[in-house]
Design a protein around this motif. Structure first.
Motif, PDB file in Angstrom:
ATOM      1  N   TYR A 181       9.579 -18.938   7.335  1.00  0.00           N
ATOM      2  CA  TYR A 181       9.593 -17.813   6.403  1.00  0.00           C
ATOM      3  C   TYR A 181       8.463 -17.830   5.377  1.00  0.00           C
ATOM      4  CZ  TYR A 181      14.273 -16.822   8.215  1.00  0.00           C
ATOM      5  OH  TYR A 181      15.344 -16.531   9.022  1.00  0.00           O
ATOM      6  N   ASP A 224       5.964 -14.249   3.946  1.00  0.00           N
ATOM      7  CA  ASP A 224       7.278 -13.667   4.279  1.00  0.00           C
ATOM      8  C   ASP A 224       7.161 -12.162   4.509  1.00  0.00           C
ATOM      9  OD1 ASP A 224      10.018 -13.344   4.711  1.00  0.00           O
ATOM     10  OD2 ASP A 224      10.465 -13.254   2.566  1.00  0.00           O
ATOM     11  N   GLU A 225       6.470 -11.799   5.569  1.00  0.00           N
ATOM     12  CA  GLU A 225       6.223 -10.387   5.846  1.00  0.00           C
ATOM     13  C   GLU A 225       7.476  -9.646   6.297  1.00  0.00           C
ATOM     14  OE1 GLU A 225       2.893 -10.579   8.526  1.00  0.00           O
ATOM     15  OE2 GLU A 225       1.511 -11.002   6.872  1.00  0.00           O
ATOM     16  N   GLU A 226       8.484 -10.374   6.760  1.00  0.00           N
ATOM     17  CA  GLU A 226       9.739  -9.756   7.188  1.00  0.00           C
ATOM     18  C   GLU A 226      10.772  -9.708   6.051  1.00  0.00           C
ATOM     19  OE1 GLU A 226      10.094  -8.376  10.246  1.00  0.00           O
ATOM     20  OE2 GLU A 226       7.971  -8.895  10.497  1.00  0.00           O
ATOM     21  N   GLN A 268      12.526 -12.067   4.456  1.00  0.00           N
ATOM     22  CA  GLN A 268      13.713 -12.871   4.739  1.00  0.00           C
ATOM     23  C   GLN A 268      14.199 -13.641   3.511  1.00  0.00           C
ATOM     24  OE1 GLN A 268      15.343 -12.852   7.734  1.00  0.00           O
ATOM     25  NE2 GLN A 268      13.914 -11.237   8.256  1.00  0.00           N
TER      26      GLN A 268
END
Length: 169
Positions: free
Chosen positions: A94, A110-112, A114
């Motif tokens: 992450y 942490d491009e998503e 999370q």
């Protein structure tokens, strides 16, 4: 592949954020990092990578002297249960970081989205905040308002909460 120091510095440049970084021997604990005091002005941080039982992840950043009650912090940060430390594999997945290098600046990876970022409100009273620039062999100093701009640019709107148990404010 996690972003590098150069990627992080480019992000700061793109945002017009001025930072200063000093290189030093790798430090793995707050105690080791305290040997650098006097060389680097501003607040120095410690970071906790935490997870709850539903695999919600949190990065809690506080002043290095802060006292954090891990038995009750979940009630403040919105966790679904008591928290424990996240595993190194998730830290890398992450935030692109290894243990000993945990830093609020890791959210660049942490491009998503999370990980929920939590900043201690007492820490945010400091004009300058110091953090590892993705590795523990350097310290980067950033203005508090610039830190918030950086976080926003990554899509992380931090919760700013009273976390430090030793601070009566």
């Amino acid at each position: 592949m996690p972003k590098t120091y150069a990627n992080l510095m480019q992000k700061f440049d793109d945002l017009g954020i001025k930072v200063s970084t000093i290189r030093h021997a790798p430090v793995f604990t707050v105690a080791e990092a305290q040997d650098l005091r006097g060389q680097v002005p501003g607040a120095h941080t410690k970071n906790l990578f935490l997870k709850d039982k539903k695999d919600n992840f949190f990065l809690v950043t506080v002043d290095e002297e802060a006292q954090v009650d891990l038995k009750t912090i979940h009630t403040r940060i919105g966790a679904s249960s008591r928290v424990s430390f996240g595993k190194p594999e998730k830290l890398m997945e992450y935030l692109g970081l290894v243990p000993g290098s945990v830093s609020v600046l890791g959210v660049i990876n942490d491009e998503e989205h999370q990980v929920k970022v939590v900043l201690d409100e007492a820490l945010m009273h400091n004009e300058i905040i110091n953090a590892h620039p993705l590795s523990n062999d350097a310290t980067t100093s950033i203005g508090r308002h610039d830190l918030l701009r950086f976080l926003a640019s990554t899509g992380h709107e931090p919760l700013i909460l009273k976390i430090d148990e030793s601070n009566p404010t």
